[in-house]
Design a protein around this motif. Sequence first.
Motif, PDB file in Angstrom:
ATOM      1  N   LYS A  85     -43.509 -50.232  57.917  1.00 59.29           N
ATOM      2  CA  LYS A  85     -43.339 -51.660  58.172  1.00 59.29           C
ATOM      3  C   LYS A  85     -42.516 -51.908  59.424  1.00 59.29           C
ATOM      4  N   GLY A  86     -41.948 -50.853  59.952  1.00 58.99           N
ATOM      5  CA  GLY A  86     -41.130 -50.980  61.146  1.00 58.99           C
ATOM      6  C   GLY A  86     -40.932 -49.613  61.758  1.00 58.99           C
ATOM      7  N   PHE A  87     -40.150 -49.552  62.796  1.00 61.17           N
ATOM      8  CA  PHE A  87     -39.887 -48.291  63.476  1.00 61.17           C
ATOM      9  C   PHE A  87     -39.134 -47.335  62.551  1.00 61.17           C
ATOM     10  N   ASP A  88     -39.616 -46.089  62.482  1.00 64.49           N
ATOM     11  CA  ASP A  88     -38.990 -45.048  61.667  1.00 64.49           C
ATOM     12  C   ASP A  88     -38.644 -43.886  62.598  1.00 64.49           C
ATOM     13  N   ALA A  89     -37.357 -43.740  62.896  1.00 66.56           N
ATOM     14  CA  ALA A  89     -36.920 -42.718  63.851  1.00 66.56           C
ATOM     15  C   ALA A  89     -37.278 -41.308  63.375  1.00 66.56           C
ATOM     16  N   ARG A  90     -37.199 -41.043  62.091  1.00 66.73           N
ATOM     17  CA  ARG A  90     -37.521 -39.712  61.560  1.00 66.73           C
ATOM     18  C   ARG A  90     -39.006 -39.402  61.762  1.00 66.73           C
ATOM     19  N   LEU A  91     -39.860 -40.378  61.481  1.00 61.77           N
ATOM     20  CA  LEU A  91     -41.296 -40.199  61.677  1.00 61.77           C
ATOM     21  C   LEU A  91     -41.601 -40.028  63.157  1.00 61.77           C
ATOM     22  N   TRP A  92     -41.002 -40.843  63.977  1.00 60.00           N
ATOM     23  CA  TRP A  92     -41.191 -40.762  65.426  1.00 60.00           C
ATOM     24  C   TRP A  92     -40.807 -39.362  65.919  1.00 60.00           C
TER      25      TRP A  92
END
Length: 119
Positions: A85-92
């Motif tokens: 639903k928004g930016f995910d630093a871990r996924l990025w």
Amino acid sequence: MEEERDKLSTDLNLLADKVQQLIAENARVAQNQDDYDRNYNELVSRYEAVKTQYDKTCEAIQYRKARSRQMDSFIKELREQELIKGFDARLWGSLVDFITVYSKDDIRVTFKDGTEIRA
């Protein structure tokens, strides 16, 4: 690849047996040593060539198995993710290796698997 590895293993065993037979025959029967040396060197060269191919095949199999485990882990991680639903630093961080900005209109994202997209 595993079938190829098994075939190469069989070939290695056959060549090793031929070398042993050649050595045993030379010990039992008097023969021209130049012919013996030529035959021996030919068999050893063939063995070494097959052994090199066998080793490369084994390395490729191990690489693919390790890569498969990595991909399975990655897929499992993705399946456990909730809808983004928004930016995910871990996924990025787990996906993107680096970003290259060539110009205002040419930005490229390179993922950890080597895939590059133009953003």
